[in-house]
Scaffold this motif. Structure first.
Motif, short mmCIF file in Angstrom:
data_model
loop_
_atom_site.label_atom_id
_atom_site.label_comp_id
_atom_site.label_asym_id
_atom_site.label_seq_id
_atom_site.Cartn_x
_atom_site.Cartn_y
_atom_site.Cartn_z
N ALA A 83 0.61 -0.99 -0.08
CA ALA A 83 0.12 -0.22 -0.16
C ALA A 83 0.72 1.06 0.31
CB ALA A 83 -0.92 -0.41 1.37
N LEU A 84 1.09 2.18 -1.13
CA LEU A 84 2.31 2.63 -0.95
C LEU A 84 1.14 4.25 -0.75
CD1 LEU A 84 1.71 3.36 -5.43
CD2 LEU A 84 3.96 2.72 -3.71
N PRO A 85 2.09 4.64 0.45
CA PRO A 85 2.34 5.93 2.05
C PRO A 85 1.53 7.36 0.65
CG PRO A 85 4.42 5.56 1.83
CD PRO A 85 3.91 4.14 0.89
N LEU A 86 2.14 7.89 0.09
CA LEU A 86 1.94 8.40 -1.23
C LEU A 86 0.74 7.57 -2.69
CD1 LEU A 86 5.63 10.38 -1.19
CD2 LEU A 86 3.41 10.55 0.80
N SER A 87 -0.17 8.92 -2.62
CA SER A 87 -0.82 8.83 -4.16
C SER A 87 0.18 9.41 -5.47
CB SER A 87 -2.45 10.21 -4.55
OG SER A 87 -1.65 10.80 -3.96
N ARG A 88 0.03 9.17 -6.67
CA ARG A 88 0.56 9.33 -8.09
C ARG A 88 0.50 10.96 -7.35
NH1 ARG A 88 0.43 10.47 -13.03
NH2 ARG A 88 2.14 9.92 -14.63
N ASP A 89 0.07 11.67 -7.62
CA ASP A 89 -0.07 13.40 -7.37
C ASP A 89 0.93 14.11 -6.20
OD1 ASP A 89 -1.72 13.71 -9.79
OD2 ASP A 89 -3.71 14.06 -8.75
N GLN A 90 0.59 13.30 -5.24
CA GLN A 90 1.72 13.33 -4.09
C GLN A 90 3.28 13.43 -4.73
OE1 GLN A 90 0.55 11.35 -0.76
NE2 GLN A 90 -0.95 13.54 0.26
N MET A 91 3.40 11.77 -5.55
CA MET A 91 4.97 11.56 -5.93
C MET A 91 5.29 12.90 -6.54
SD MET A 91 4.56 8.17 -5.97
CE MET A 91 3.63 6.53 -4.90
N LEU A 92 4.77 13.37 -7.44
CA LEU A 92 4.76 14.26 -8.71
C LEU A 92 6.05 15.68 -8.26
CD1 LEU A 92 1.89 13.34 -11.12
CD2 LEU A 92 4.99 12.71 -11.49
N ARG A 93 5.50 15.80 -6.78
CA ARG A 93 6.25 16.67 -5.66
C ARG A 93 7.38 16.55 -6.10
NH1 ARG A 93 2.17 19.35 -1.03
NH2 ARG A 93 4.18 20.58 -1.24
N PHE A 94 8.17 15.65 -5.47
CA PHE A 94 9.12 15.30 -5.75
C PHE A 94 10.09 15.08 -7.22
CE2 PHE A 94 7.03 13.33 -1.84
CZ PHE A 94 7.61 13.49 -1.32
N VAL A 95 9.01 15.29 -8.38
CA VAL A 95 9.42 15.07 -9.28
C VAL A 95 10.32 16.75 -9.71
CG1 VAL A 95 9.83 15.29 -11.52
CG2 VAL A 95 8.94 13.72 -10.15
N THR A 96 11.71 16.78 -10.37
CA THR A 96 12.30 18.01 -10.21
C THR A 96 11.91 18.75 -11.74
OG1 THR A 96 14.19 16.93 -10.33
CG2 THR A 96 14.60 19.01 -11.77
N ALA A 97 11.40 20.11 -11.47
CA ALA A 97 11.26 20.77 -11.85
C ALA A 97 11.73 20.71 -13.39
CB ALA A 97 11.10 22.52 -11.86
N GLN A 98 10.65 21.29 -14.37
CA GLN A 98 11.18 21.47 -15.82
C GLN A 98 11.25 22.39 -16.31
OE1 GLN A 98 12.67 18.75 -18.03
NE2 GLN A 98 12.52 18.06 -15.25
N GLY A 99 11.86 23.29 -17.27
CA GLY A 99 11.42 23.93 -18.14
C GLY A 99 11.78 25.00 -17.52
N TRP A 100 12.33 26.01 -18.40
CA TRP A 100 13.16 27.87 -18.44
C TRP A 100 12.67 28.53 -17.83
CZ3 TRP A 100 17.63 24.59 -19.08
CH2 TRP A 100 17.03 23.67 -19.48
N PRO A 101 11.86 28.89 -17.12
CA PRO A 101 11.15 29.92 -15.89
C PRO A 101 12.44 31.44 -16.19
CG PRO A 101 11.32 28.41 -14.55
CD PRO A 101 11.44 27.57 -15.55
N LEU A 102 12.12 32.81 -16.96
CA LEU A 102 12.71 33.55 -16.74
C LEU A 102 13.43 33.49 -15.32
CD1 LEU A 102 11.79 35.76 -19.88
CD2 LEU A 102 13.86 34.26 -19.53
N ARG A 103 12.33 34.17 -14.32
CA ARG A 103 12.98 33.94 -12.72
C ARG A 103 13.85 33.31 -12.41
NH1 ARG A 103 8.25 31.08 -13.24
NH2 ARG A 103 8.20 29.20 -11.67
N ALA A 104 14.36 32.65 -12.99
CA ALA A 104 15.59 31.84 -12.16
C ALA A 104 16.92 32.50 -12.63
CB ALA A 104 15.43 30.36 -13.32
N LEU A 105 17.04 33.29 -13.28
CA LEU A 105 17.68 34.11 -14.14
C LEU A 105 18.20 35.66 -12.79
CD1 LEU A 105 17.46 34.17 -17.43
CD2 LEU A 105 19.20 33.46 -16.40
#
Length: 701
Positions: A350-372
């Motif tokens: 029985a997984l302690p986290l749902s798939r949506d919750q697990m996705l919060r641990f995934v590294t962010a993607q994309g190239w947001p300009l605010r990172a600069l």
């Protein structure tokens, strides 16, 4: 269909980076062949340059990440090739664009590690474009570069989709192996002893390695489509994370056992059990790698019940009261180990986290300009390195124009580009590997020049490309060897009349290594510059994780797990900074003693919090959790106060002799957990006090 036995499938032994290198070489080879048949060998070589630049960002990853990174690398490499085409008739003016192209390329590091390969694509494109002799067609190089990049982008997305299943299996294999190695490392520390002289460098490195592999596994596994296979792999990964947490607690109370025969006997038995667990994790990794289902139905066992039998401990020895606690930790590790093997045999968790919750641990993607935004300051390590690299490559280009052997000025630029890193330690490591690899690569080319044909040279080029791509993060000297072969062959294939300039290649590498080392001292990025921020991050994340653990009321487990990950990552980042600082000038090195003390107490605090979580789960099962509410609240307040470097000191933990055996409860933890929890809370508050002192000393040092 019956799968053939493992020994008939030798390709199963290929790691993900080797598979990736092979697909890169195959893709570029197919692109080269297609263009050669359609437009001739010269056009094929120009297309290959664009494909190679785009391929830098093609690493074992999920499909969307591959698309984003390879397309970014393709766009930047085209822009660099276009600039070279426009200024090719003006060599002096061409040097003026080296700096801005390099600066923009290095500023992409503001998006973190995922942009590392992308940042080098325009620089390599700049160098490849310089290697092309003048042509009647003004935009020939940039046009073919774009064609090669687009073709490779399509290939990268296709192969990434095809290899996804294997990549997921292999990252889980590597994570299990990293966990097994950490268990063996912990066992080695216990076997050597627990005094202050015991080196923990291997343990800290193993922690960092496992943290990187766990995050890479999250990025690949959690985003997959839900299926029985996804459920199994996610459950195994979550168990590995929990095992790491409990393993960290194996160091607790070890110093109370002493170094006499009794203490050594207990520690040796714990170490033996940890090694057995590590071996079983390796076994699980092999089963996943080979795709084999064990024939036996019994699960591997670590006999925890028999572990303490026969320990030569005298009657009335207070250390006997520690044995149940040690046994509980080993039992939890053994249960997680059996859970992993049960999952491989078709069991369910029985997984302690749902798939949506697990996705919060995934590294962010994309190239947001605010990172600069945070990096437009001179104290930003990203900005400083961008300026440093731009100056270094411009200097290398203009120096190459006046050298007596300067028929390939771009080689000197390349040597500086691949050696000069963001820190002095990384630069020195690259310098040594680059020089060794260049010498070896030149020897290979000397042999090829005597016996190789044009067809065989093209085949060797593709093979070297695959090797260079595969081993860049594994064994850089091998990448440097293959890259040297590629550079010499690329120059020869694009312009056969130039021959094989082996002597020039060696000279440019030596001079480039010297230049890169010299420019390490221009706007230097000493680890000391970022140490205050790194320590603040450690303190902040430890305090945040403690606030999530020290509470009775239940909350979403994802919040606590996220806080735990952030705390681990902060400690790991500080440990890496300390390791890199060891090769810096003596006057600017980090205060080793103070930061090592901070890391030690930080890990001990994490271990105490891990045990508190276990005890609270036990109290919750017994319906006694509310009885601990007051003690938890007091501990949380004290912890928060001690881990606020700007605020007043928190209350001191009493009694003062917290390392003594007299604090060990007489009651067994199975009968009454509250006394054991109270002791643990006293100890973690004491660790917070030590962390505060070490952090202040490190920031002042």
């Amino acid at each position: 269909m019956v799968r053939p036995p493992a020994w008939l499938r030798p390709w199963r032994l290929l790691p993900a980076y080797a598979i990736n290198g092979m697909t890169v070489a195959l893709g570029i080879g197919l692109i080269q062949l297609a263009v050669s048949l359609a437009a001739g060998p010269h056009a094929a070589q120009l297309v290959v340059s664009g494909a190679v630049c785009a391929s830098l960002a093609d690493t074992p990853n999920r499909v969307t990440s591959t698309w984003q990174r390879v397309s970014a690398a393709a766009l930047l490499s085209f822009a660099a090739a276009l600039a070279v085409d426009l200024l090719r008739p003006y060599p002096v003016a061409l040097g003026l664009v080296v700096a801005p192209i390099t600066f923009v390329a290095m500023m992409t590091m503001a998006w973190g590690a995922r942009s590392g390969a992308v940042s080098f694509a325009p620089i390599l494109s700049l160098i490849f474009s310089m290697a092309v002799p003048p042509s009647d067609h003004a935009l020939q190089t940039a046009s073919w570069n774009a064609c090669g990049s687009i073709a490779y982008l399509a290939w990268a997305v296709l192969t990434s989709a095809v290899c996804q299943r294997r990549y997921r299996s292999l990252i889980l294999v590597e994570t299990l192996r990293g966990a097994a190695e950490l268990f063996r490392s912990r066992a080695g520390v216990l076997e050597l002893g627990t005094g202050p002289s015991v080196p923990l460098r291997a343990w800290i490195k193993g922690e960092s390695t496992l943290a990187d592999r766990v995050q890479a596994a999250r990025d690949l596994l959690f985003v997959a489509k839900e299926s029985p296979r996804w459920h199994r792999d996610a459950a195994i990964l979550l168990r590995i994370v929990d095992m790491r947490d409990v393993l960290l607690a194996s160091r607790l109370d070890a110093e109370l056992l002493g170094v006499d025969a009794t203490g050594r006997a207990i520690l040796d038995r714990v170490a033996h059990a940890l090694r057995r667990i590590g071996a079983q994790l390796d076994r699980a990794a092999e089963e996943i790698r080979d795709g084999t289902v064990p024939a036996e139905t019994s699960l591997p066992r670590v006999d925890v019940a028999a572990w303490s039998a026969g320990v030569p401990i005298a009657k009335g020895d207070a250390r006997a009261r520690l044995l149940p606690a040690l046994q509980t930790r080993l039992r939890q590790l053994a249960e997680d180990l059996q859970g992993i093997h049960r999952l491989l045999r078709g069991g369910q968790d029985a997984l302690p986290l749902s798939r949506d919750q697990m996705l919060r641990f995934v590294t962010a993607q994309g190239w947001p300009l605010r990172a600069l935004r945070p990096h437009w300051r001179l104290d930003s390590l990203v900005l400083r390195h961008a300026i440093r690299m731009a100056l270094a490559l411009s200097a290398a280009y203009y120096l190459a124009l006046v050298l007596p052997w300067g028929s390939h000025p771009y080689w000197l630029v390349l040597s500086v580009a691949v050696v000069l890193r963001g820190t002095l330690g990384d630069t020195l490591a690259r310098r040594n590997a680059r020089v060794l690899g260049t010498v070896l690569g030149c020897l290979v080319v000397v042999a090829l020049a005597r016996w190789g044909s044009s067809v065989s040279l093209s085949a060797v080029f593709l093979g070297a490309l695959g090797v260079a791509h595969a081993f860049v993060l594994q064994r850089y000297w091998l990448t440097a060897t293959a890259a040297s072969v590629m550079a010499l062959l690329q120059s020869h294939l694009v312009n056969p009349g130039s021959g094989f300039a082996v002597a020039e290649r060696v000279a440019d590498t030596l001079l480039g290594a010297l230049l890169a080392w010299s420019f390490s001292y221009v706007l230097p990025s000493w680890e000391r510059r970022g140490i205050r921020e790194a320590i603040d991050r450690v303190i902040r994340n430890l305090r945040d994780y403690g606030s999530h653990v020290l509470r009775v009321d239940a909350e979403e487990p994802v919040e606590q797990r996220l806080a735990r990950r952030e705390a681990y990552d902060a400690l790991s980042g500080l440990a890496v900074a300390l390791r890199r600082s060891r090769v810096e000038p003596k006057g600017v090195r980090l205060p080793v003693k103070e930061i090592a003390k901070l890391l030690d107490h930080g890990e001990r605090l994490m271990a105490h919090l891990s045990m508190v979580r276990v005890m609270l789960a036990q109290l919750s099962d017994q319906g006694q959790a509310p009885n601990a509410a007051a003690a938890l609240a007091d501990a949380a307040a004290a912890l928060s106060a001690w881990l606020d470097l700007q605020g007043p000191e928190g209350p001191a933990a009493e009694p003062s002799d917290l390392d003594g055996l007299e604090l060990i409860p007489v009651q067994l933890p199975a009968g009454d957990v509250i006394p054991w929890l109270s002791r643990r809370l006293l100890l973690l508050v004491h660790e917070a006090r030590q962390i505060r002192a070490a952090a202040r000393a490190a920031q002042a040092g």
